[in-house]
Design a protein around this motif. Structure first.
Motif, mmCIF file in Angstrom:
data_model
loop_
_atom_site.group_PDB
_atom_site.id
_atom_site.type_symbol
_atom_site.label_atom_id
_atom_site.label_comp_id
_atom_site.label_asym_id
_atom_site.label_seq_id
_atom_site.Cartn_x
_atom_site.Cartn_y
_atom_site.Cartn_z
ATOM 1 N N ASP A 145 -5.196 -54.773 -106.257
ATOM 2 C CA ASP A 145 -4.808 -53.818 -107.039
ATOM 3 C C ASP A 145 -4.359 -52.510 -106.043
ATOM 4 O O ASP A 145 -5.418 -51.618 -106.163
ATOM 5 C CB ASP A 145 -5.687 -53.515 -108.191
ATOM 6 N N GLN A 146 -3.396 -52.579 -105.349
ATOM 7 C CA GLN A 146 -2.947 -51.538 -104.444
ATOM 8 C C GLN A 146 -3.030 -50.078 -105.109
ATOM 9 O O GLN A 146 -3.344 -49.292 -104.317
ATOM 10 C CB GLN A 146 -1.724 -51.772 -103.910
ATOM 11 N N GLN A 147 -2.452 -49.982 -106.314
ATOM 12 C CA GLN A 147 -2.583 -48.526 -106.997
ATOM 13 C C GLN A 147 -4.153 -48.229 -107.184
ATOM 14 O O GLN A 147 -4.264 -46.928 -106.642
ATOM 15 C CB GLN A 147 -1.978 -48.778 -108.239
ATOM 16 N N ALA A 148 -5.081 -48.900 -107.657
ATOM 17 C CA ALA A 148 -6.315 -48.561 -107.740
ATOM 18 C C ALA A 148 -7.033 -48.255 -106.394
ATOM 19 O O ALA A 148 -7.785 -47.439 -106.352
ATOM 20 C CB ALA A 148 -7.150 -49.619 -108.499
ATOM 21 N N VAL A 149 -6.600 -49.088 -105.317
ATOM 22 C CA VAL A 149 -7.070 -48.647 -104.003
ATOM 23 C C VAL A 149 -6.716 -47.551 -103.542
ATOM 24 O O VAL A 149 -7.284 -46.782 -102.821
ATOM 25 C CB VAL A 149 -6.746 -49.943 -102.907
ATOM 26 N N LYS A 150 -5.440 -47.184 -103.592
ATOM 27 C CA LYS A 150 -4.890 -46.124 -102.975
ATOM 28 C C LYS A 150 -5.409 -44.932 -103.918
ATOM 29 O O LYS A 150 -5.689 -43.753 -103.016
ATOM 30 C CB LYS A 150 -3.238 -45.980 -103.335
ATOM 31 N N ARG A 151 -5.472 -44.982 -105.285
ATOM 32 C CA ARG A 151 -6.310 -43.802 -105.817
ATOM 33 C C ARG A 151 -7.562 -43.317 -105.356
ATOM 34 O O ARG A 151 -8.008 -42.277 -105.122
ATOM 35 C CB ARG A 151 -6.405 -43.915 -107.417
ATOM 36 N N HIS A 152 -8.488 -44.550 -105.266
ATOM 37 C CA HIS A 152 -9.717 -44.311 -104.775
ATOM 38 C C HIS A 152 -9.801 -43.671 -103.253
ATOM 39 O O HIS A 152 -10.585 -42.631 -103.159
ATOM 40 C CB HIS A 152 -10.617 -45.566 -104.874
ATOM 41 N N PRO A 178 -9.692 -59.166 -91.170
ATOM 42 C CA PRO A 178 -10.177 -60.064 -92.316
ATOM 43 C C PRO A 178 -11.449 -60.757 -91.764
ATOM 44 O O PRO A 178 -11.379 -61.379 -90.288
ATOM 45 C CB PRO A 178 -8.985 -61.140 -92.400
ATOM 46 N N THR A 179 -12.105 -61.478 -92.422
ATOM 47 C CA THR A 179 -13.214 -62.382 -91.783
ATOM 48 C C THR A 179 -13.215 -63.593 -92.817
ATOM 49 O O THR A 179 -12.357 -63.672 -93.823
ATOM 50 C CB THR A 179 -14.679 -61.810 -92.166
ATOM 51 N N ASN A 180 -14.156 -64.608 -92.860
ATOM 52 C CA ASN A 180 -13.983 -65.828 -93.517
ATOM 53 C C ASN A 180 -14.268 -65.341 -95.036
ATOM 54 O O ASN A 180 -13.879 -66.325 -95.844
ATOM 55 C CB ASN A 180 -15.164 -66.671 -93.125
ATOM 56 N N VAL A 181 -14.738 -64.156 -95.239
ATOM 57 C CA VAL A 181 -15.276 -63.844 -96.727
ATOM 58 C C VAL A 181 -14.413 -62.585 -97.347
ATOM 59 O O VAL A 181 -14.584 -62.409 -98.496
ATOM 60 C CB VAL A 181 -16.733 -63.871 -96.870
ATOM 61 N N THR A 182 -13.808 -62.070 -96.385
ATOM 62 C CA THR A 182 -13.170 -60.636 -96.773
ATOM 63 C C THR A 182 -11.622 -60.488 -96.183
ATOM 64 O O THR A 182 -11.561 -61.247 -95.240
ATOM 65 C CB THR A 182 -13.992 -59.369 -96.346
ATOM 66 N N ALA A 183 -10.950 -60.041 -96.947
ATOM 67 C CA ALA A 183 -9.601 -59.658 -96.539
ATOM 68 C C ALA A 183 -9.524 -58.647 -95.713
ATOM 69 O O ALA A 183 -10.602 -57.919 -95.302
ATOM 70 C CB ALA A 183 -8.746 -59.332 -97.916
ATOM 71 N N THR A 184 -8.531 -58.112 -95.151
ATOM 72 C CA THR A 184 -8.391 -57.050 -94.451
ATOM 73 C C THR A 184 -8.614 -55.715 -95.129
ATOM 74 O O THR A 184 -8.284 -55.575 -96.264
ATOM 75 C CB THR A 184 -6.998 -56.801 -93.633
ATOM 76 N N THR A 185 -9.474 -54.988 -94.550
ATOM 77 C CA THR A 185 -10.017 -53.855 -95.333
ATOM 78 C C THR A 185 -9.966 -52.428 -94.639
ATOM 79 O O THR A 185 -9.437 -52.494 -93.282
ATOM 80 C CB THR A 185 -11.740 -53.897 -95.529
ATOM 81 N N LEU A 186 -9.712 -51.539 -95.274
ATOM 82 C CA LEU A 186 -9.284 -49.848 -94.669
ATOM 83 C C LEU A 186 -10.671 -49.433 -94.908
ATOM 84 O O LEU A 186 -11.292 -49.067 -96.183
ATOM 85 C CB LEU A 186 -8.354 -49.495 -95.432
ATOM 86 N N ILE A 187 -11.467 -48.751 -94.002
ATOM 87 C CA ILE A 187 -12.623 -47.817 -94.265
ATOM 88 C C ILE A 187 -12.214 -46.426 -93.701
ATOM 89 O O ILE A 187 -11.629 -45.999 -92.911
ATOM 90 C CB ILE A 187 -13.598 -48.247 -93.410
ATOM 91 N N TRP A 234 -18.561 -42.835 -95.679
ATOM 92 C CA TRP A 234 -17.594 -43.572 -95.752
ATOM 93 C C TRP A 234 -17.564 -44.158 -96.929
ATOM 94 O O TRP A 234 -18.221 -44.393 -97.793
ATOM 95 C CB TRP A 234 -17.704 -44.538 -94.683
ATOM 96 N N THR A 235 -16.247 -44.929 -97.182
ATOM 97 C CA THR A 235 -16.031 -45.876 -98.134
ATOM 98 C C THR A 235 -14.878 -46.857 -97.810
ATOM 99 O O THR A 235 -14.142 -46.644 -96.802
ATOM 100 C CB THR A 235 -15.121 -45.061 -99.603
ATOM 101 N N ARG A 236 -15.014 -48.052 -98.322
ATOM 102 C CA ARG A 236 -13.993 -49.244 -97.934
ATOM 103 C C ARG A 236 -13.567 -49.859 -98.949
ATOM 104 O O ARG A 236 -14.230 -50.128 -100.203
ATOM 105 C CB ARG A 236 -14.944 -50.233 -97.098
ATOM 106 N N ARG A 237 -12.360 -50.251 -98.723
ATOM 107 C CA ARG A 237 -11.701 -51.314 -99.831
ATOM 108 C C ARG A 237 -10.887 -52.178 -99.156
ATOM 109 O O ARG A 237 -10.106 -51.985 -98.041
ATOM 110 C CB ARG A 237 -10.689 -50.156 -100.667
ATOM 111 N N ALA A 238 -10.526 -53.198 -99.909
ATOM 112 C CA ALA A 238 -9.481 -54.208 -99.530
ATOM 113 C C ALA A 238 -8.390 -53.682 -99.500
ATOM 114 O O ALA A 238 -7.509 -53.285 -100.451
ATOM 115 C CB ALA A 238 -9.760 -55.618 -100.310
ATOM 116 N N ALA A 239 -7.353 -54.128 -98.308
ATOM 117 C CA ALA A 239 -6.205 -53.677 -98.171
ATOM 118 C C ALA A 239 -4.822 -54.839 -98.314
ATOM 119 O O ALA A 239 -3.770 -54.246 -98.409
ATOM 120 C CB ALA A 239 -5.960 -52.862 -96.942
ATOM 121 N N GLY A 240 -5.565 -55.817 -98.501
ATOM 122 C CA GLY A 240 -4.420 -57.128 -98.563
ATOM 123 C C GLY A 240 -4.130 -57.481 -96.988
ATOM 124 O O GLY A 240 -4.976 -58.354 -96.401
#
Length: 91
Positions: A4-11, A29-38, A46-52
């Motif tokens: 949910d790119q809008q929710a990620v961007k808001r956070h 990305p890893t075997n269990v996570t997508a590319t993330t932005l911290i 810090w805070t981290r969210r999946a970025a697609g």
């Protein structure tokens, strides 16, 4: 799983707006996570969210108007490790 790119961007925008010296780091990305932005503030918080995708992560950070780095090239800043250490001692 779609991001949910809008929710990620808001956070991330809220985090960046409410802290000083925020920088972004794109994590691969890893075997269990997508590319993330911290996002990491001046004090190491810090805070981290999946970025697609990698490109989406760079685009998102750029849209926030903050510096963005590839963590594979720069590593994590020392202030983040210090913040994590302080949090562990608090708990």
């Amino acid at each position: 799983m779609a991001v949910d790119q809008q929710a990620v961007k808001r956070h991330l925008a809220d985090f960046a707006a409410s802290r000083r010296g925020v920088e972004a780091y794109v994590e691969p990305p890893t075997n269990v996570t997508a590319t993330t932005l911290i996002l990491i503030a001046h004090d190491g918080e810090w805070t981290r969210r999946a970025a697609g995708t990698r490109q989406a992560a760079f685009d998102l950070a750029s849209s926030l108007g903050i510096p963005v780095y590839d963590v594979l090239h720069t590593g994590y800043p020392q202030r983040m490790r210090e913040w994590n250490s302080r949090q562990r001692k608090r708990d």
